[in-house]
Design a protein around this motif. Sequence first.
Motif, PDB file in Angstrom:
ATOM      1  N   ASP A  80       0.818  -1.030   0.095  1.00  0.00           N
ATOM      2  CA  ASP A  80       0.075   0.074  -0.072  1.00  0.00           C
ATOM      3  C   ASP A  80       0.782   1.191   0.116  1.00  0.00           C
ATOM      4  O   ASP A  80       0.265   2.311  -0.313  1.00  0.00           O
TER       5      ASP A  80
ATOM      6  N   THR B  91       3.808  -6.838 -11.826  1.00  0.00           N
ATOM      7  CA  THR B  91       2.483  -6.302 -11.711  1.00  0.00           C
ATOM      8  C   THR B  91       2.387  -5.596 -10.309  1.00  0.00           C
ATOM      9  O   THR B  91       2.783  -6.397  -9.285  1.00  0.00           O
TER      10      THR B  91
ATOM     11  N   SER C  92      -7.773  -6.797  -2.105  1.00  0.00           N
ATOM     12  CA  SER C  92      -8.845  -7.082  -2.958  1.00  0.00           C
ATOM     13  C   SER C  92      -8.381  -6.921  -4.415  1.00  0.00           C
ATOM     14  O   SER C  92      -8.806  -7.814  -5.234  1.00  0.00           O
ATOM     15  N   ASP C  93      -7.630  -5.922  -4.871  1.00  0.00           N
ATOM     16  CA  ASP C  93      -7.224  -5.643  -6.052  1.00  0.00           C
ATOM     17  C   ASP C  93      -5.959  -6.869  -6.482  1.00  0.00           C
ATOM     18  O   ASP C  93      -6.112  -7.368  -7.528  1.00  0.00           O
TER      19      ASP C  93
ATOM     20  N   SER D 126      -8.117 -10.092  -7.010  1.00  0.00           N
ATOM     21  CA  SER D 126      -8.710 -10.134  -8.596  1.00  0.00           C
ATOM     22  C   SER D 126      -7.966 -10.298  -9.464  1.00  0.00           C
ATOM     23  O   SER D 126      -8.183 -10.879 -10.440  1.00  0.00           O
ATOM     24  N   LEU D 127      -6.793  -9.910  -9.344  1.00  0.00           N
ATOM     25  CA  LEU D 127      -5.742  -9.896 -10.324  1.00  0.00           C
ATOM     26  C   LEU D 127      -5.059 -11.372 -10.512  1.00  0.00           C
ATOM     27  O   LEU D 127      -5.202 -11.904 -11.833  1.00  0.00           O
TER      28      LEU D 127
ATOM     29  N   ASN E  41      -7.975 -13.494 -12.269  1.00  0.00           N
ATOM     30  CA  ASN E  41      -8.279 -13.139 -13.604  1.00  0.00           C
ATOM     31  C   ASN E  41      -7.086 -13.554 -14.547  1.00  0.00           C
ATOM     32  O   ASN E  41      -7.053 -13.856 -15.626  1.00  0.00           O
TER      33      ASN E  41
ATOM     34  N   ALA F  66      -0.122  -4.113  -6.932  1.00  0.00           N
ATOM     35  CA  ALA F  66      -1.559  -4.037  -6.727  1.00  0.00           C
ATOM     36  C   ALA F  66      -1.419  -3.219  -5.063  1.00  0.00           C
ATOM     37  O   ALA F  66      -0.237  -3.496  -4.465  1.00  0.00           O
ATOM     38  N   THR F  67      -2.129  -2.290  -5.103  1.00  0.00           N
ATOM     39  CA  THR F  67      -1.902  -1.609  -3.831  1.00  0.00           C
ATOM     40  C   THR F  67      -2.835  -1.992  -2.597  1.00  0.00           C
ATOM     41  O   THR F  67      -3.120  -1.556  -1.432  1.00  0.00           O
ATOM     42  N   ASN F  68      -3.506  -3.050  -2.674  1.00  0.00           N
ATOM     43  CA  ASN F  68      -4.552  -3.508  -1.860  1.00  0.00           C
ATOM     44  C   ASN F  68      -4.883  -5.120  -1.953  1.00  0.00           C
ATOM     45  O   ASN F  68      -4.692  -5.366  -3.329  1.00  0.00           O
TER      46      ASN F  68
END
Length: 127
Positions: free
Chosen positions: A9, A31, A37-38, A41-42, A45, A33-35
């Motif tokens: 974060d 790649t 949840s993201d 999802s990443l 996906n 992500a800052t949290n």
Amino acid sequence: MGDILVIDDDASSLFLIQDLLTSMGLGDKVTVATNVSDALSLVQNRIGTAQFPDLVLLDIRMPETDGFAFLEKLKTLSCAPHPDPKVVILSYYGNRKYQEQAEQYQVTAYLKKPLTREKVLDIINLS
């Protein structure tokens, strides 16, 4: 080394980690992500794609949901056909309680920030 997912974060930490990995020729594999949840999802996906992360660099203390929540949810994901990604926890805290909790998730390593070239090379050798 395959794809790397960095979850943190803190913008300064992300910048330093990306800069270090780029200087080591790994920048195109990163790649961020800052949290949590993201990040989840990443990962979901990318199941079944060539961009599925082989390595996750995970900050343990984040404001909304901590890194342990990510590890808990990652356990429930079926990442097939990929092996589960290797997870390295990065933290400013050398807290023994955190380290013991991390061991329950069979993380590859628990490292104190900042991430250095030597630590990255050690991580790659563990992978």
